[in-house]
Design an enzyme around this catalytic site. Structure first.
Site: not given
Ligand SMILES: CC(=O)SCCNC(=O)CCNC(=O)[C@H](O)C(C)(C)COP(=O)(O)OP(=O)(O)OC[C@H]1O[C@@H](n2cnc3c(N)ncnc32)[C@H](O)[C@@H]1OP(=O)(O)O
Ligand SMILES: N[C@@H](CCO)C(=O)O
Length: 290
Positions: A131, A152, A182, A225, A227, A239
């Site tokens: 992806c 998308k 996705s 993806h 997986e 979401r």
């Molecule tokens: C054991 C643990 O704690 S593991 C983590 C457990 N947490 C989870 O499972 C998270 C659950 N959260 C979700 O499902 C949420 O809905 C998400 C993560 C899918 C979406 O989250 P949001 O914060 O709304 O989305 P957002 O677009 O701001 O960020 C998504 C990712 O993009 C990354 N990102 C955003 N901008 C950038 C950038 N400029 N460069 C690199 N990465 C970026 C964020 O850092 C984040 O990734 P990360 O969590 O690995 O740091």
């Molecule tokens: N596009 C995916 C993440 C990685 O491809 C998403 O909607 O969260």
């Protein structure tokens, strides 16, 4: 056969039990997905279906500013490139990430991604980019840029053309090759003018190539993806609806829209894709290994 975790959140929390392994294939997984545990499980469950034992080592980009986990937590559970750079592994996988709408240079771990790709050429037999990582890899390796899509690409897409000569396409003559997609971007590639070293393994006549392979770089690029579990696209769909983002229902996915029942149509195909990829390096002749 069996897939074990060498490290990772599932292992440290007791949510994945390791078992005895016989001469396992060693794979580093750069887990860029925010849903770290879910992604670990998806790869473990996928590799559990293969004919070889596999040991997965999870790696984090040390230059990333994590949003959904603290830096110290991930540094404890995963390894960084600095910790393993002098070792060799059989394979490397880099996952997708929800950053495909940003320019590559705006992604905070872009330079580290490039370093990891470069490292993989010298320290692994094959790498597999998925992806966003596939988009990034095509740009890094061949200067093929990406473009933003008006809608998308979201759903389950089947290959309409397959390069049967490529080992990655083995067994897909009688079996459907389908991959969950996705993403908001597509590689700006001209299939008629591909770089010499880049081949298209499978494509869909609507959304373009699904799998590319570079024999010279020992690298496979999958635009989706394989997986993903049965409900992953549904989770992403709900979401985005909740966030009121523009999103359409995933294509070829729900068997019953009213009840939300899912047609898990890609499982066999995903197993075959990963098995074919593993076979490209576990069946390499002595003397051709990196
Ligand atoms: C054991 C643990 O704690 S593991 C983590 C457990 N947490 C989870 O499972 C998270 C659950 N959260 C979700 O499902 C949420 O809905 C998400 C993560 C899918 C979406 O989250 P949001 O914060 O709304 O989305 P957002 O677009 O701001 O960020 C998504 C990712 O993009 C990354 N990102 C955003 N901008 C950038 C950038 N400029 N460069 C690199 N990465 C970026 C964020 O850092 C984040 O990734 P990360 O969590 O690995 O740091
Ligand atoms: N596009 C995916 C993440 C990685 O491809 C998403 O909607 O969260």
């Amino acid at each position: 056969m069996t897939a074990n975790e060498k490290n990772g959140f599932l292992l440290s929390s007791g949510q994945w039990q390791n078992h005895y392994l016989n001469n396992p294939v060693s794979i580093v997984v750069v887990n860029l997905m925010p849903t770290k545990k879910i992604t670990e499980r998806q790869f473990l469950e996928s590799f559990n279906q293969l004919t070889q034992d596999v040991e997965l080592t999870f790696l984090y980009p040390a230059t990333h500013h994590f949003k959904n986990v603290s830096f110290s937590t991930i540094a404890k559970a995963y390894v960084s490139l600095a910790e393993i750079e002098n070792y060799s592994f059989d394979g490397l996988i880099i996952t997708g990430a929800p950053v495909e709408q940003l320019a590559f240079q705006q992604v905070d771990y872009w330079e580290e991604f490039r370093t990891i790709c470069d490292w993989a050429e010298r320290h692994t037999k094959q790498s597999l980019l998925e992806c966003w990582a596939a988009l990034g890899g095509l740009y890094n390796d061949y200067q093929i840029n990406k473009h933003q899509l008006s809608q998308k690409i979201f759903g389950i897409y089947q290959a309409t053309g397959i390069n049967k000569c490529n080992q990655l396409a083995k067994h897909f003559t009688n079996q459907q090759l389908v991959i969950p997609q996705s993403r908001h971007s597509n590689p700006s590639v001209d299939p008629e003018n591909l770089p010499d070293d880049l081949q298209i393994v499978a494509e869909n006549n609507e959304i373009g190539p699904l799998i590319y392979h570079s024999p010279g770089k020992h690298r496979t690029y999958i635009t989706g993806h394989p997986e993903y579990e049965a409900d992953t696209l549904a989770q992403e769909y709900y979401r985005d609806l909740k966030k009121r983002l523009p999103i359409q229902e995933p294509r070829n996915y729900f068997s019953n829209r009213n009840t939300g029942e899912i047609k898990y149509s890609w499982r066999k195909s995903s197993t075959q894709i990963y098995q074919n990829w593993l076979n490209t390096f576990t069946q390499q002749k002595v003397g051709t290994l990196v």
